[in-house]
Write an enzyme that holds these catalytic residues in place. Structure first.
Site, PDB file in Angstrom:
ATOM      1  CG  ASP A 111      -2.289   0.482   0.963  1.00 52.87           C
ATOM      2  OD1 ASP A 111      -2.401   1.579   0.390  1.00 52.87           O
ATOM      3  OD2 ASP A 111      -3.255  -0.223   1.301  1.00 52.87           O
ATOM      4  CD  GLU A 276      -8.653   5.234  -1.322  1.00 53.98           C
ATOM      5  OE1 GLU A 276      -9.517   4.975  -0.466  1.00 53.98           O
ATOM      6  OE2 GLU A 276      -7.567   5.799  -1.042  1.00 53.98           O
TER       7      GLU A 276
END
Length: 605
Positions: A111, A276
């Protein structure tokens, strides 16, 4: 390497990048598996479960943030990108994870959180040390505004994602710094070229050089802000802080920045990327990010489906807004078909670390039988979606939301706490009640409850005597991986089965077109998937699959299957059903019982 798209007889259809038909699995490491009894999941714990993931059919493990952090927002506030938060392990544990996954043919993505850092990051410490520090402009600083009475006010009236203003006053240098999230998470200034290069070198190349295969990129469309810093329109007169996503989402230089990131880092390493992409609700906004020709990102998460139920506006996010099945169907169809005729790509998912559990939101948990039925139907829905499929830990065993009896003290997330506190501070008892109701359905905490491995103490997540960082779910003895692993009728076994079918018939399910039927039916969800290329069906037509799912407790008919598939009755085959075989009776197929789903095809399984 590319992924060969062919039918089960090996007829060539085309070649696509490997990640398009890969199964990605998101691990929230604090809650996955604790190896040392401190109540906090860790990398050795994750490594110990790699065989479980391989058995599920996982191709790529996505590890949520594990970097050094004060944990104000569960690692999304990074203080050192090249160190691992000690309770998770060490950099060498990451190397071991990569080795164990790679030798099984699996990949690992990390991430990447680079919209902001922690206030404890050395870059920010330098930036706030003085106005003439070389890194001052690596963050976004602005002077105060003063009213006619001389009172100090932030540079703009923007509301942050975690409630409150987006600006915090720094006493030492007498200016405000910008943070879209918590005050502990100051935003980096992507307008500064040296800052961008430091991001590429310190946060990306460092890990790619160690063998990481790519990144899930947090808040990827927020790097370019409007730089005029004007007030947002007043849409919430009850608050001094106003929603202002138009000031920082999809800003004027965003595509320049993402293209540069790809050109300088992602492409040279052949690293896979999934961004995202929040608050970007139209296909013509999304396609530029994932068009192959644009050379920006491989994939993005668009949130229209997973955000269903969230209240309108930033302040009302946790005021639950019920929705009919027809809304879920239409939004799914929109984001399944938006890539048709383009060189863009889609993702499929219904759970992640920021949302309530899918079976509690889209299914039926009122009885154990309906819980199991609806979780399998959700699995069927996901397995037949066009695009790259992402599963979230525990989804495959039907993990549910926290029990409604749990009080606010069990909700550990900063967003949950802030929204609840805001409701309490309003003095409006009805708002408090509605906010708590919404949190019980939608809160990020639900996805962060420790993984339920077994019926042993602490659900097998941690040692019997350990105190887990979040309370273990009350239902862990009934819902756990060990109980389901060797049960052929379990949710886990069904996930394994449909994941294999998805791979075997990827031309239809991964790469096929999506056509919604009966969009206004509020109980039955029906769509046709059609594979690319010609032939493949029993009658020489293109290969098709009819997915029909009963999202209700009522018995419902399946309709005219042959007509939907465009074939003769005798050419219809049942590929899979959540309740097992459902043979035809002459020219008709049995009705669907409560929460039953089936897939019919015009080709032989």
């Amino acid at each position: 390497m590319g992924s060969l798209i062919s039918d089960d007889e090996g007829r060539y259809i085309g070649t696509e990048p490997w990640w398009k038909d890969a199964l990605f699995y998101q691990v929230y490491p604090a809650s996955f598996k604790d190896s040392n009894g401190d109540g906090w999941g860790d990398l050795p714990g994750l490594i110990s479960k790699i065989d479980y993931l391989e058995e599920l059919g996982v191709d790529v493990v996505w590890v949520s943030p594990i970097f050094e952090s004060p944990q104000k927002d569960m690692g999304y506030d990074v203080s050192d990108y090249q160190k691992i938060y000690a309770p998770y392990g060490t950099v060498q544990d990451v190397d071991a994870l990569l080795e164990e996954c790679h030798k099984r043919g699996m990949k690992v993505i990390l991430d990447l959180v680079v919209n902001h850092t922690s206030v404890e990051h050395e870059w920010f410490k330098e930036s706030r040390s003085s106005k003439d520090n070389p890194k001052r402009d690596w963050y976004i600083w602005r002077p105060a505004r003063y009213d006619d009475n001389g009172a100090r006010h932030p540079p703009t009236n923007w509301r942050g994602y975690f409630a409150g203003p987006t600006w915090t006053w720094d006493e030492q240098t007498q200016e405000y710094y910008l943070h879209l999230y918590a005050p502990d998470q100051p935003d980096l200034n992507w307008e500064n070229a040296k800052c961008r290069e430091a991001i590429y070198e310190n946060t990306m190349r460092f890990w790619l050089d160690r063998g990481v295969d790519g990144f899930r990129i947090d808040t990827v469309n927020k790097y370019s802000k409007r730089t005029d810093f004007v007030d947002a329109p007043v849409t919430d007169p009850t608050s001094p802080h106003q929603p202002a996503p138009e000031m920082w989402c999809n800003g004027p230089r965003i595509h320049e920045f993402i293209h540069e990131m790809n050109r300088k880092v992602l492409a040279p390493y052949n690293a896979v990327s999934v961004g995202e992409l929040s608050l970007t609700p139209e296909p013509n906004q999304v396609i530029p990010y994932v068009s192959a020709q644009a050379q920006e990102l491989d994939m993005v998460f668009e949130f229209s489906v997973i955000r269903l139920g969230n209240g309108n506006g930033f302040g009302a996010k946790y005021i639950y807004d019920p929705f009919p099945l027809s809304t879920l169907k239409r939004l799914t169809a929109k984001w399944q078909s938006f890539i048709e005729g383009t060189d863009a790509w889609a993702t499929a998912f219904c759970e992640n670390h920021d949302n309530g559990r899918a079976v509690s939101r889209f299914g039926d948990t009122s009885t154990p039988d309906l819980w199991s039925r609806s979780a399998k139907t959700i699995a069927l829905w996901q397995a037949t979606m066009t695009g790259t499929l992402f599963l979230y830990q525990g989804q495959e065993i039907g993990m549910t939301n926290m029990p409604p009896s749990w009080g606010m003290e069990e909700y550990k997330d900063i967003e949950s706490a802030n929204f609840y506190a805001e409701a309490v501070e309003s003095g409006d008892g009805e708002r408090v009640r509605k906010t708590m109701h919404g949190l019980r359905i939608l809160a990020r905490d639900h996805a962060r409850v420790p993984f339920q491995w077994s019926d042993e103490p602490n659900a097998g997540f941690s040692d019997a005597g350990a105190t887990s960082w979040m309370r273990v779910h009350d239902d862990y003895a009934a819902i756990n991986a060990a109980r389901q692993r060797h049960d052929p009728d379990s949710i886990l076994s069904f996930y394994k089965r449909v994941m294999k079918l998805r791979k075997r018939y990827k031309d239809v399910f991964v790469f096929g077109s999506h056509k919604l039927l009966d969009p206004d039916d509020e109980e039955v969800w029906t769509y046709v998937k059609e594979g690319p290329g010609s032939g493949g069906g029993r009658d020489g037509t293109p290969r098709k699959a009819l997915v029909v799912m009963n999202f209700s407790r009522s018995e419902r008919g399946v309709g005219d299957v042959a007509t939907a598939l465009g074939c003769n009755e005798g050419d219809v085959r049942l590929l899979v059903g959540t309740n097992g075989p459902a043979p035809s009776q002459g020219r008709t197929w049995p009705a669907l019982v409560a929460w039953e789903g089936r897939v019919y095809t015009n080709f032989d399984p």
